[in-house]
Structures are given as structure tokens and as C-alpha cells.
Design a protein around this motif. Structure first.
Motif, PDB file in Angstrom:
ATOM      1  N   LEU A  21       0.714  -1.301   0.108  1.00 25.43           N
ATOM      2  CA  LEU A  21       0.106   0.079   0.119  1.00 25.43           C
ATOM      3  C   LEU A  21       0.749   1.262   0.040  1.00 25.43           C
ATOM      4  CD1 LEU A  21      -2.711   1.351   0.338  1.00 25.43           C
ATOM      5  CD2 LEU A  21      -2.535   1.199   2.704  1.00 25.43           C
ATOM      6  N   VAL A  22       1.860   1.333   0.750  1.00 24.87           N
ATOM      7  CA  VAL A  22       2.658   2.338   0.824  1.00 24.87           C
ATOM      8  C   VAL A  22       3.544   2.604  -0.508  1.00 24.87           C
ATOM      9  CG1 VAL A  22       5.018   3.327   1.902  1.00 24.87           C
ATOM     10  CG2 VAL A  22       3.087   2.459   3.269  1.00 24.87           C
ATOM     11  N   LEU A  23       3.959   1.552  -0.966  1.00 23.16           N
ATOM     12  CA  LEU A  23       4.546   1.704  -2.245  1.00 23.16           C
ATOM     13  C   LEU A  23       3.699   2.268  -3.427  1.00 23.16           C
ATOM     14  CD1 LEU A  23       6.668  -1.550  -2.434  1.00 23.16           C
ATOM     15  CD2 LEU A  23       7.436   0.721  -2.268  1.00 23.16           C
ATOM     16  N   ALA A  24       2.446   1.701  -3.439  1.00 22.35           N
ATOM     17  CA  ALA A  24       1.315   2.223  -4.357  1.00 22.35           C
ATOM     18  C   ALA A  24       1.245   3.709  -4.111  1.00 22.35           C
ATOM     19  CB  ALA A  24       0.170   1.410  -4.491  1.00 22.35           C
ATOM     20  N   ILE A  25       1.007   4.182  -2.960  1.00 20.80           N
ATOM     21  CA  ILE A  25       0.635   5.659  -2.692  1.00 20.80           C
ATOM     22  C   ILE A  25       2.056   6.474  -2.853  1.00 20.80           C
ATOM     23  CG2 ILE A  25       0.506   7.191  -0.672  1.00 20.80           C
ATOM     24  CD1 ILE A  25      -1.067   5.137   0.566  1.00 20.80           C
ATOM     25  N   CYS A  26       3.158   5.952  -2.794  1.00 22.93           N
ATOM     26  CA  CYS A  26       4.257   6.563  -3.231  1.00 22.93           C
ATOM     27  C   CYS A  26       4.362   6.796  -4.727  1.00 22.93           C
ATOM     28  CB  CYS A  26       5.595   5.966  -2.758  1.00 22.93           C
ATOM     29  SG  CYS A  26       5.830   6.181  -0.912  1.00 22.93           S
ATOM     30  N   GLY A  27       4.046   5.754  -5.622  1.00 23.73           N
ATOM     31  CA  GLY A  27       3.960   5.650  -6.970  1.00 23.73           C
ATOM     32  C   GLY A  27       2.899   6.816  -7.587  1.00 23.73           C
ATOM     33  N   LEU A  28       1.808   6.774  -6.829  1.00 25.52           N
ATOM     34  CA  LEU A  28       0.836   8.006  -7.290  1.00 25.52           C
ATOM     35  C   LEU A  28       0.975   9.234  -7.080  1.00 25.52           C
ATOM     36  CD1 LEU A  28      -2.323   6.060  -6.044  1.00 25.52           C
ATOM     37  CD2 LEU A  28      -1.713   6.430  -8.432  1.00 25.52           C
ATOM     38  N   ALA A  29       2.113   9.432  -6.085  1.00 23.64           N
ATOM     39  CA  ALA A  29       2.481  10.688  -5.724  1.00 23.64           C
ATOM     40  C   ALA A  29       3.588  11.142  -7.015  1.00 23.64           C
ATOM     41  CB  ALA A  29       3.116  10.619  -4.287  1.00 23.64           C
ATOM     42  N   ILE A  30       4.387  10.231  -6.837  1.00 28.11           N
ATOM     43  CA  ILE A  30       5.358  10.679  -7.899  1.00 28.11           C
ATOM     44  C   ILE A  30       4.708  10.776  -9.415  1.00 28.11           C
ATOM     45  CG2 ILE A  30       7.367   9.539  -9.395  1.00 28.11           C
ATOM     46  CD1 ILE A  30       8.115   8.044  -6.710  1.00 28.11           C
ATOM     47  N   ALA A  31       3.775  10.039  -9.730  1.00 26.36           N
ATOM     48  CA  ALA A  31       3.164  10.238 -11.048  1.00 26.36           C
ATOM     49  C   ALA A  31       2.418  11.664 -11.020  1.00 26.36           C
ATOM     50  CB  ALA A  31       2.040   9.123 -11.347  1.00 26.36           C
ATOM     51  N   ALA A  32       1.527  12.007  -9.955  1.00 20.61           N
ATOM     52  CA  ALA A  32       0.877  13.460  -9.823  1.00 20.61           C
ATOM     53  C   ALA A  32       2.023  14.545  -9.803  1.00 20.61           C
ATOM     54  CB  ALA A  32       0.327  13.234  -8.663  1.00 20.61           C
ATOM     55  N   ASP A  33       3.267  14.184  -9.167  1.00 18.58           N
ATOM     56  CA  ASP A  33       4.278  15.348  -9.391  1.00 18.58           C
ATOM     57  C   ASP A  33       4.674  15.641 -10.765  1.00 18.58           C
ATOM     58  OD1 ASP A  33       5.959  17.142  -8.010  1.00 18.58           O
ATOM     59  OD2 ASP A  33       7.565  15.739  -8.507  1.00 18.58           O
ATOM     60  N   GLY A  34       4.836  14.547 -11.419  1.00 18.96           N
ATOM     61  CA  GLY A  34       5.159  14.595 -12.802  1.00 18.96           C
ATOM     62  C   GLY A  34       4.063  15.180 -13.930  1.00 18.96           C
ATOM     63  N   TYR A  35       2.994  14.945 -13.517  1.00 18.35           N
ATOM     64  CA  TYR A  35       1.835  15.422 -14.121  1.00 18.35           C
ATOM     65  C   TYR A  35       1.824  17.056 -14.373  1.00 18.35           C
ATOM     66  CZ  TYR A  35      -2.983  15.807 -15.997  1.00 18.35           C
ATOM     67  OH  TYR A  35      -4.046  16.096 -16.596  1.00 18.35           O
ATOM     68  N   ASP A  36       1.689  17.567 -13.308  1.00 20.34           N
ATOM     69  CA  ASP A  36       1.876  18.949 -13.135  1.00 20.34           C
ATOM     70  C   ASP A  36       2.827  19.767 -13.892  1.00 20.34           C
ATOM     71  OD1 ASP A  36       3.903  18.544 -11.287  1.00 20.34           O
ATOM     72  OD2 ASP A  36       3.447  20.347 -10.166  1.00 20.34           O
ATOM     73  N   VAL A  37       4.116  18.871 -14.112  1.00 19.41           N
ATOM     74  CA  VAL A  37       5.244  19.638 -14.935  1.00 19.41           C
ATOM     75  C   VAL A  37       4.832  19.552 -16.336  1.00 19.41           C
ATOM     76  CG1 VAL A  37       7.507  19.296 -15.560  1.00 19.41           C
ATOM     77  CG2 VAL A  37       6.909  18.999 -13.222  1.00 19.41           C
ATOM     78  N   VAL A  38       4.147  18.259 -16.839  1.00 16.95           N
ATOM     79  CA  VAL A  38       3.862  18.071 -18.071  1.00 16.95           C
ATOM     80  C   VAL A  38       2.788  19.121 -18.607  1.00 16.95           C
ATOM     81  CG1 VAL A  38       2.677  16.788 -19.540  1.00 16.95           C
ATOM     82  CG2 VAL A  38       4.272  15.437 -18.150  1.00 16.95           C
ATOM     83  N   ILE A  39       1.646  19.178 -17.646  1.00 16.43           N
ATOM     84  CA  ILE A  39       0.675  20.447 -18.154  1.00 16.43           C
ATOM     85  C   ILE A  39       1.302  21.655 -18.011  1.00 16.43           C
ATOM     86  CG2 ILE A  39      -1.306  21.439 -17.077  1.00 16.43           C
ATOM     87  CD1 ILE A  39      -1.766  18.571 -18.101  1.00 16.43           C
ATOM     88  N   TYR A  40       2.173  22.018 -17.031  1.00 16.40           N
ATOM     89  CA  TYR A  40       2.828  23.320 -17.189  1.00 16.40           C
ATOM     90  C   TYR A  40       3.539  23.655 -18.462  1.00 16.40           C
ATOM     91  CZ  TYR A  40       5.643  27.323 -15.635  1.00 16.40           C
ATOM     92  OH  TYR A  40       6.272  28.709 -15.393  1.00 16.40           O
ATOM     93  N   GLY A  41       4.409  22.641 -18.786  1.00 19.26           N
ATOM     94  CA  GLY A  41       5.174  22.577 -20.544  1.00 19.26           C
ATOM     95  C   GLY A  41       4.111  22.667 -21.257  1.00 19.26           C
ATOM     96  N   ALA A  42       2.826  22.134 -21.418  1.00 15.81           N
ATOM     97  CA  ALA A  42       2.042  22.282 -22.602  1.00 15.81           C
ATOM     98  C   ALA A  42       1.425  23.551 -22.578  1.00 15.81           C
ATOM     99  CB  ALA A  42       1.070  21.081 -22.398  1.00 15.81           C
ATOM    100  N   VAL A  43       1.221  24.250 -21.488  1.00 11.26           N
ATOM    101  CA  VAL A  43       0.373  25.348 -21.275  1.00 11.26           C
ATOM    102  C   VAL A  43       1.183  26.769 -21.529  1.00 11.26           C
ATOM    103  CG1 VAL A  43      -1.056  26.775 -19.995  1.00 11.26           C
ATOM    104  CG2 VAL A  43      -1.619  24.354 -19.751  1.00 11.26           C
ATOM    105  N   ILE A  44       2.224  26.678 -21.343  1.00 12.21           N
ATOM    106  CA  ILE A  44       3.073  27.894 -21.114  1.00 12.21           C
ATOM    107  C   ILE A  44       3.390  28.409 -22.501  1.00 12.21           C
ATOM    108  CG2 ILE A  44       5.422  28.702 -20.854  1.00 12.21           C
ATOM    109  CD1 ILE A  44       3.801  28.804 -18.229  1.00 12.21           C
TER     110      ILE A  44
END
Length: 61
Positions: A21-44
Motif C-alpha cells: 500500500l505504501v509503495l502504491a501511494i508513493c508511486g501515485l504521488a510521483i506520477a502526480a508530481d510529474g503530471y503538473d510539470v507536463v501540464i505546465y510545459g504544455a500550457v506555457i
């Protein structure tokens, strides 16, 4: 099969459910952190072309 002194099999470790469960939560947190960078790069680029924002390339940085 080989057995160790505790009666279990050697070389086959089972992870407790809480560890998975902890590994799954950490994986989701890492994916969410990368998602905002992708969106930022697409919108700028769109925001830079929009004159109302008054952005220049160094500003969004």
C-alpha cells in the motif's frame, strides 16, 4: 524444497500488505508530481502567445 529454520521457503520473501500500500501511494504521488510539470510545459507556450497575460519567455522560467 529448501526450508529455513523458521519453516518458510528460502528466497521467497512476502511483503506485508501495508508495504505494498505504501509503495502504491508513493508511486501515485510521483506520477502526480510529474503530471503538473507536463501540464505546465504544455500550457506555457499558449500563455506566451496570449498578449493579455503580458508574459515574456524569462518570466514563466
Amino acid at each position: 524444497m529448501l526450508e529455513d529454520s523458521r519453516g518458510g521457503r528460502r528466497g521467497q520473501a512476502a511483503w506485508p500488505p501495508v508495504t505494498l500500500l505504501v509503495l502504491a501511494i508513493c508511486g501515485l504521488a510521483i506520477a502526480a508530481d510529474g503530471y503538473d510539470v507536463v501540464i505546465y510545459g504544455a500550457v506555457i507556450p499558449s500563455l506566451l502567445h496570449e498578449g493579455g497575460w503580458g508574459l515574456t519567455p524569462p518570466v514563466p522560467g
